[in-house]
Enzyme design. Structure first.
Site, PDB file in Angstrom:
ATOM      1  CG  HIS A 124     -21.352  62.804 -57.764  1.00 16.37           C
ATOM      2  ND1 HIS A 124     -22.269  62.052 -57.068  1.00 16.37           N
ATOM      3  CD2 HIS A 124     -20.161  62.140 -57.674  1.00 16.37           C
ATOM      4  CE1 HIS A 124     -21.657  60.968 -56.568  1.00 16.37           C
ATOM      5  NE2 HIS A 124     -20.389  60.998 -56.930  1.00 16.37           N
ATOM      6  CG  ASP A 161     -19.223  55.724 -59.299  1.00 14.81           C
ATOM      7  OD1 ASP A 161     -18.237  56.001 -59.996  1.00 14.81           O
ATOM      8  OD2 ASP A 161     -19.332  56.069 -58.098  1.00 14.81           O
ATOM      9  CG  ASP A 248     -16.039  54.545 -57.481  1.00 11.06           C
ATOM     10  OD1 ASP A 248     -16.886  53.768 -57.980  1.00 11.06           O
ATOM     11  OD2 ASP A 248     -16.241  55.770 -57.357  1.00 11.06           O
TER      12      ASP A 248
HETATM   13 ZN   LIG Z   1     -17.754  57.076 -57.525  1.00 10.62          ZN
END
Ligand SMILES: [Zn+2]
Length: 344
Positions: A124, A161, A248
């Site tokens: 990110h 992810d 995740d």
């Molecule tokens: Zn993530």
């Protein structure tokens, strides 16, 4: 071929307190690798700190100084999700440097493939902003490093992810030497990653977003890998593959709503390894992103190493999702991605 792993206790010193992204994640992975005897099958690759020059392959110098300054002043919150402690800057330079070292070890032939078990995560982080638990964009930095040092013509980044790697996308949006392909829950944090975001200028087509509805499980991910990721990779012909490996999307992870099992990760990693073997002499580097249920994270990372090692009989101690709701129909998403990227 040897499989490398990067780890150092410095990664535990990024102290986030009660935050979901905390040191227990890596402690759980390492202790599971030790208890199962898998660690002995791996080749340790020692990380180093990335230099300012290396960090600035992606990040603005002013931003790097800002992060260093926050650590020197004792840490603090950078945004609503992202926190630093006094040692976070050093840990973050080692997370970037660890991913660089994993890449070097693969490129030098010290190991066939490698996994950098690092934190803070990176995908990110944009050139000028920390967000989503990320300070420096580890995979983006290692990619830029490899492009320059080894004069690679093309690098593929696969980001599985559950969140869209907005920072990685932003870094390479106009770079036709790097193809960024991401599967992610959508709409979801951080908001980016629509099908229409495909790159800019001459690099149009080298950003491939596969935004998926909540609830997808192994079957849906397998479809996406087989029908989109494999043909895109074969078209692009990378010289190296880097993976933003976030776990995740496991069904037991409370941060998102996907239903993937350890068996699903095993299948996905087998496909990625197959692509690396077929397209770039097996050159494959994983770097840890998310994954917040520490048990699911530890067994999924172990399963990833098993695939890289070529082990068979890979365990899924957690089994399939106990949630019994119907999985979504992703045919329209696959069709739309294929259309915009001219995949037949
Ligand atoms: Zn993530």
């Amino acid at each position: 071929m040897k499989v490398g792993f990067v780890y150092d206790p410095i990664y535990l010193k990024h102290d986030t307190g009660q935050h979901v992204e905390n040191a227990k994640r890596l402690e759980a992975i390492i202790s599971h690798l030790e208890q199962t005897g898998l660690k002995q099958q791996l080749t340790p690759v020692k990380p180093r700190a990335a230099s300012i020059e290396e960090l600035s392959l992606v990040h603005h110098k002013q931003y790097i100084s800002h992060i260093q300054g926050v650590a020197q002043k004792g840490g603090g919150w950078l945004d609503a999700d992202t926190v630093m402690s006094p040692n976070s800057y050093e840990a973050a330079t080692y997370a970037a440097g660890g991913t660089i070292r994993a890449t070097e070890a693969v490129m030098n032939g010290e190991v066939g493939s490698a996994f950098a078990l690092v934190r803070p995560p990176g995908h990110h982080a944009t050139p000028q902003r920390a967000m989503g638990f990320c300070l420096f964009n580890n995979v983006a930095i290692a990619t830029k490093y490899a492009l320059a040092k080894y004069e690679l013509e093309r690098i593929l980044i696969i980001d599985f992810d559950v969140h869209h790697g907005n920072g990685t996308q932003a870094t390479f949006y106009d770079n036709l030497r790097v193809l960024y392909i991401s599967t992610h829950q959508y709409p979801f944090y951080p908001g980016t990653g629509s099908i229409e975001e495909t790159g800019s200028g001459a690099a149009k087509g080298t950003t491939v977003n596969i935004p998926l509805p909540a609830g997808c499980g192994d079957a849906e991910y397998l479809k996406v890998f087989e029908q989109i990721i494999v043909p895109v990779a074969r078209w692009f012909k990378p010289r190296l593959i880097l993976v933003s490996a976030g776990y995740d999307l496991h069904w037991a992870d409370g941060i998102a709503l996907m239903q993937v099992s350890v068996t699903g990760f095993t299948q996905m990693v087998k496909i990625i390894k197959g692509l690396a073997d077929e397209l770039c002499s097996g050159r494959l580097v994983f770097s840890l992103e998310g994954g917040y249920n520490v048990t699911a994270l530890a067994v999924s990372v172990k399963a990833t190493f098993d695939v890289l090692l070529g082990n068979t009989d890979i365990e899924d101690p957690l089994g399939q999702s106990p949630h019994r709701f119907a999985t979504p129909d992703i045919t329209p998403v696959i069709k739309a991605v294929k259309e915009i990227h001219n995949l037949v």
